[in-house]
Design a protein around this motif. Structure first.
Motif, short mmCIF file in Angstrom:
data_model
loop_
_atom_site.label_atom_id
_atom_site.label_comp_id
_atom_site.label_asym_id
_atom_site.label_seq_id
_atom_site.Cartn_x
_atom_site.Cartn_y
_atom_site.Cartn_z
N GLU A 13 17.32 4.09 -0.17
CA GLU A 13 16.16 3.66 0.61
C GLU A 13 15.48 4.86 1.26
N LEU A 14 14.18 4.79 1.39
CA LEU A 14 13.43 5.84 2.04
C LEU A 14 13.48 5.68 3.56
N THR A 15 13.49 6.79 4.25
CA THR A 15 13.41 6.79 5.71
C THR A 15 12.17 7.59 6.09
N ASP A 16 11.88 7.66 7.38
CA ASP A 16 10.74 8.44 7.84
C ASP A 16 10.87 9.91 7.46
N ASP A 17 12.10 10.39 7.28
CA ASP A 17 12.33 11.79 6.92
C ASP A 17 12.35 12.05 5.42
N TRP B 18 -0.27 -0.60 -0.46
CA TRP B 18 0.33 -1.92 -0.33
C TRP B 18 -0.63 -3.04 -0.70
N ASP B 19 -1.84 -3.00 -0.16
CA ASP B 19 -2.69 -4.19 -0.30
C ASP B 19 -3.46 -4.30 -1.60
N GLY B 20 -3.73 -3.18 -2.25
CA GLY B 20 -4.45 -3.28 -3.52
C GLY B 20 -5.88 -3.72 -3.36
N GLU B 21 -6.38 -3.78 -2.13
CA GLU B 21 -7.74 -4.26 -1.89
C GLU B 21 -8.78 -3.34 -2.51
N THR B 22 -8.57 -2.04 -2.42
CA THR B 22 -9.54 -1.12 -2.99
C THR B 22 -9.00 -0.37 -4.21
N ASN B 23 -7.72 -0.40 -4.44
CA ASN B 23 -7.19 0.36 -5.57
C ASN B 23 -6.85 -0.52 -6.77
N ASP B 24 -7.02 -1.85 -6.65
CA ASP B 24 -6.82 -2.81 -7.74
C ASP B 24 -5.41 -2.83 -8.32
N ASP B 25 -4.49 -2.10 -7.73
CA ASP B 25 -3.13 -2.07 -8.26
C ASP B 25 -2.14 -1.85 -7.12
N PRO B 26 -1.84 -2.91 -6.35
CA PRO B 26 -0.92 -2.73 -5.22
C PRO B 26 0.46 -2.28 -5.70
N ILE B 27 1.12 -1.53 -4.86
CA ILE B 27 2.45 -1.03 -5.20
C ILE B 27 3.43 -2.19 -5.26
N ASP B 28 4.34 -2.13 -6.20
CA ASP B 28 5.37 -3.16 -6.36
C ASP B 28 6.32 -3.11 -5.17
N SER B 29 6.56 -4.24 -4.56
CA SER B 29 7.44 -4.29 -3.38
C SER B 29 8.91 -4.07 -3.73
N ASP B 30 9.22 -3.94 -5.02
CA ASP B 30 10.60 -3.66 -5.43
C ASP B 30 10.86 -2.17 -5.61
N THR B 31 9.84 -1.34 -5.43
CA THR B 31 10.04 0.10 -5.52
C THR B 31 10.50 0.63 -4.16
N VAL C 142 9.14 2.98 -2.36
CA VAL C 142 7.99 3.11 -1.46
C VAL C 142 7.51 1.73 -1.02
N GLY C 143 7.50 0.77 -1.94
CA GLY C 143 7.11 -0.59 -1.59
C GLY C 143 8.02 -1.19 -0.53
N ARG C 144 9.30 -0.97 -0.66
CA ARG C 144 10.25 -1.49 0.35
C ARG C 144 10.06 -0.80 1.69
N TYR C 145 9.78 0.51 1.65
CA TYR C 145 9.54 1.26 2.89
C TYR C 145 8.31 0.69 3.60
N ILE C 146 7.23 0.50 2.84
CA ILE C 146 6.00 -0.04 3.44
C ILE C 146 6.25 -1.43 3.99
N LYS C 147 6.88 -2.28 3.20
CA LYS C 147 7.13 -3.66 3.63
C LYS C 147 7.94 -3.70 4.92
N SER C 148 8.93 -2.84 5.02
CA SER C 148 9.78 -2.86 6.22
C SER C 148 9.07 -2.26 7.44
N ASN C 149 7.96 -1.56 7.21
CA ASN C 149 7.22 -0.93 8.31
C ASN C 149 5.83 -1.51 8.50
#
Length: 72
Positions: free
Chosen positions: A4-8, A33-46, A48-55
């Motif tokens: 898992e990714l941490t802030d460091d 995360w949101d894919g609103e402007t990039n048309d391809d939101p990051i997968d929450s199973d990656t 980085v996706g898990r890091y974003i979701k948890s934060n």
């Protein structure tokens, strides 16, 4: 499963590759995360996706004028 990714942890890809996750701008992580402007939101199973979701709550507080909408 990768560690898992941490802030460091270094950002593994993109514009901020190699920067500490805690130093990557909140707006960029929300953009991934949101894919609103990039048309391809990051997968929450990656990692980085898990890091974003948890934060997400903290990221939202850092960007109070940003509405987080998950496109997929």
């Amino acid at each position: 499963m990768p560690e898992e990714l941490t802030d460091d942890s270094p950002m593994p890809f993109g514009k901020h590759k190699g920067e500490r996750m805690g130093d990557v701008p909140a707006k960029y992580l929300i953009w991934l995360w949101d894919g609103e402007t990039n048309d391809d939101p990051i997968d929450s199973d990656t990692t980085v996706g898990r890091y974003i979701k948890s934060n997400l709550a903290q990221l939202a507080r850092m960007c109070p004028n940003t509405i987080i909408v998950r496109k997929k």
